[in-house]
Design a protein around this motif. Structure first.
Motif, mmCIF file in Angstrom:
data_model
loop_
_atom_site.group_PDB
_atom_site.id
_atom_site.type_symbol
_atom_site.label_atom_id
_atom_site.label_comp_id
_atom_site.label_asym_id
_atom_site.label_seq_id
_atom_site.Cartn_x
_atom_site.Cartn_y
_atom_site.Cartn_z
ATOM 1 N N LYS A 66 0.885 -1.157 0.000
ATOM 2 C CA LYS A 66 0.000 0.000 0.000
ATOM 3 C C LYS A 66 0.925 1.210 0.000
ATOM 4 C CE LYS A 66 -2.251 1.776 3.595
ATOM 5 N NZ LYS A 66 -3.195 1.933 4.708
ATOM 6 N N VAL A 67 0.810 2.022 -1.022
ATOM 7 C CA VAL A 67 1.705 3.166 -1.195
ATOM 8 C C VAL A 67 0.874 4.438 -1.083
ATOM 9 C CG1 VAL A 67 3.344 4.307 -2.738
ATOM 10 C CG2 VAL A 67 3.195 1.808 -2.714
ATOM 11 N N THR A 68 1.372 5.371 -0.310
ATOM 12 C CA THR A 68 0.764 6.692 -0.207
ATOM 13 C C THR A 68 1.723 7.681 -0.850
ATOM 14 O OG1 THR A 68 -0.314 6.117 1.889
ATOM 15 C CG2 THR A 68 -0.084 8.457 1.393
ATOM 16 N N VAL A 69 1.204 8.471 -1.800
ATOM 17 C CA VAL A 69 1.975 9.541 -2.431
ATOM 18 C C VAL A 69 1.087 10.770 -2.410
ATOM 19 C CG1 VAL A 69 3.167 10.350 -4.498
ATOM 20 C CG2 VAL A 69 3.214 7.914 -3.924
ATOM 21 N N GLY A 70 1.446 11.741 -1.573
ATOM 22 C CA GLY A 70 0.581 12.912 -1.410
ATOM 23 C C GLY A 70 -0.761 12.483 -0.866
ATOM 24 N N ASP A 71 -1.842 12.844 -1.570
ATOM 25 C CA ASP A 71 -3.203 12.496 -1.143
ATOM 26 C C ASP A 71 -3.687 11.175 -1.738
ATOM 27 O OD1 ASP A 71 -3.373 14.850 0.324
ATOM 28 O OD2 ASP A 71 -4.226 15.976 -1.357
ATOM 29 N N ILE A 84 7.628 9.593 -8.147
ATOM 30 C CA ILE A 84 7.330 10.375 -6.948
ATOM 31 C C ILE A 84 8.069 11.701 -7.078
ATOM 32 C CG2 ILE A 84 7.459 10.467 -4.430
ATOM 33 C CD1 ILE A 84 7.444 7.333 -4.562
ATOM 34 N N PRO A 85 7.332 12.802 -7.230
ATOM 35 C CA PRO A 85 7.977 14.106 -7.385
ATOM 36 C C PRO A 85 8.749 14.511 -6.124
ATOM 37 C CG PRO A 85 5.653 14.198 -8.043
ATOM 38 C CD PRO A 85 5.875 12.881 -7.348
ATOM 39 N N ALA A 86 9.751 15.331 -6.306
ATOM 40 C CA ALA A 86 10.528 15.864 -5.177
ATOM 41 C C ALA A 86 9.596 16.612 -4.227
ATOM 42 C CB ALA A 86 11.613 16.800 -5.691
ATOM 43 N N GLY A 87 9.819 16.421 -2.927
ATOM 44 C CA GLY A 87 9.080 17.158 -1.910
ATOM 45 C C GLY A 87 7.706 16.624 -1.580
ATOM 46 N N VAL A 88 7.237 15.580 -2.264
ATOM 47 C CA VAL A 88 5.910 15.028 -2.004
ATOM 48 C C VAL A 88 6.022 13.906 -0.970
ATOM 49 C CG1 VAL A 88 3.933 13.819 -3.011
ATOM 50 C CG2 VAL A 88 5.051 15.657 -4.287
ATOM 51 N N ALA A 89 5.202 13.984 0.076
ATOM 52 C CA ALA A 89 5.223 12.979 1.142
ATOM 53 C C ALA A 89 4.784 11.628 0.589
ATOM 54 C CB ALA A 89 4.309 13.404 2.283
ATOM 55 N N HIS A 90 5.485 10.554 1.009
ATOM 56 C CA HIS A 90 5.154 9.208 0.559
ATOM 57 C C HIS A 90 5.541 8.182 1.616
ATOM 58 C CE1 HIS A 90 9.201 10.172 -0.887
ATOM 59 N NE2 HIS A 90 9.468 8.883 -0.900
ATOM 60 N N MET A 91 4.881 7.012 1.545
ATOM 61 C CA MET A 91 5.167 5.916 2.474
ATOM 62 C C MET A 91 4.753 4.593 1.851
ATOM 63 S SD MET A 91 2.137 6.365 5.344
ATOM 64 C CE MET A 91 2.372 4.785 6.146
ATOM 65 N N TYR A 92 5.227 3.494 2.452
ATOM 66 C CA TYR A 92 4.977 2.144 1.944
ATOM 67 C C TYR A 92 4.635 1.222 3.110
ATOM 68 C CZ TYR A 92 8.024 4.148 -1.653
ATOM 69 O OH TYR A 92 8.604 4.967 -2.577
#
Length: 118
Positions: A66-71, A84-92
């Motif tokens: 499950k990947v979160t990139v921005g919203d 994944i653009p620079a500066g955009v919050a993300h998690m896995y």
């Protein structure tokens, strides 16, 4: 010219997250414009919400997460390509019993990482 075997590249445990390791396949010192890394997040593992000051180009080799990139939240699986653009919050967060592995290419620039939440 550089030729290596991935089997001879050491996996380095990452401090952020749970069950995360990284192999530096091509370092910024070895390549002119980018670095190539392989990340592995063990089953039931995760990489926390964070930002990087450089963009990421990723290719998923194995598993699901499950990947979160921005919203946006989506499931990534083997064969998927992510940007994944620079500066955009993300998690896995891994999904299922298989490790999640991906190649990650980043430009040869200073990469400042900011952990938002663990």
């Amino acid at each position: 010219m550089i030729k290596k075997s991935i089997d001879n590249v050491e996996a380095i445990k990452q401090q952020a997250g749970e069950g995360v390791s990284m192999k530096m396949l091509l370092s910024p010192e070895e390549a002119s414009n980018f670095a190539m890394r392989q990340f592995c997040i063990k089953a039931n593992g995760h990489m926390p919400l964070h930002t990087n000051s450089v963009e990421h180009e990723q290719y998923v080799l194995k598993g699901k997460a499950k990947v979160t990139v921005g919203d946006e939240i989506f499931e990534a699986k083997a064969g998927d390509i992510l940007y994944i653009p620079a500066g955009v919050a993300h998690m896995y967060e891994t999904v299922g019993e298989e490790d999640y592995e991906f190649l990650c290419l980043v430009p040869k620039k200073e990469d400042t990482i900011n952990i938002i939440s663990c």
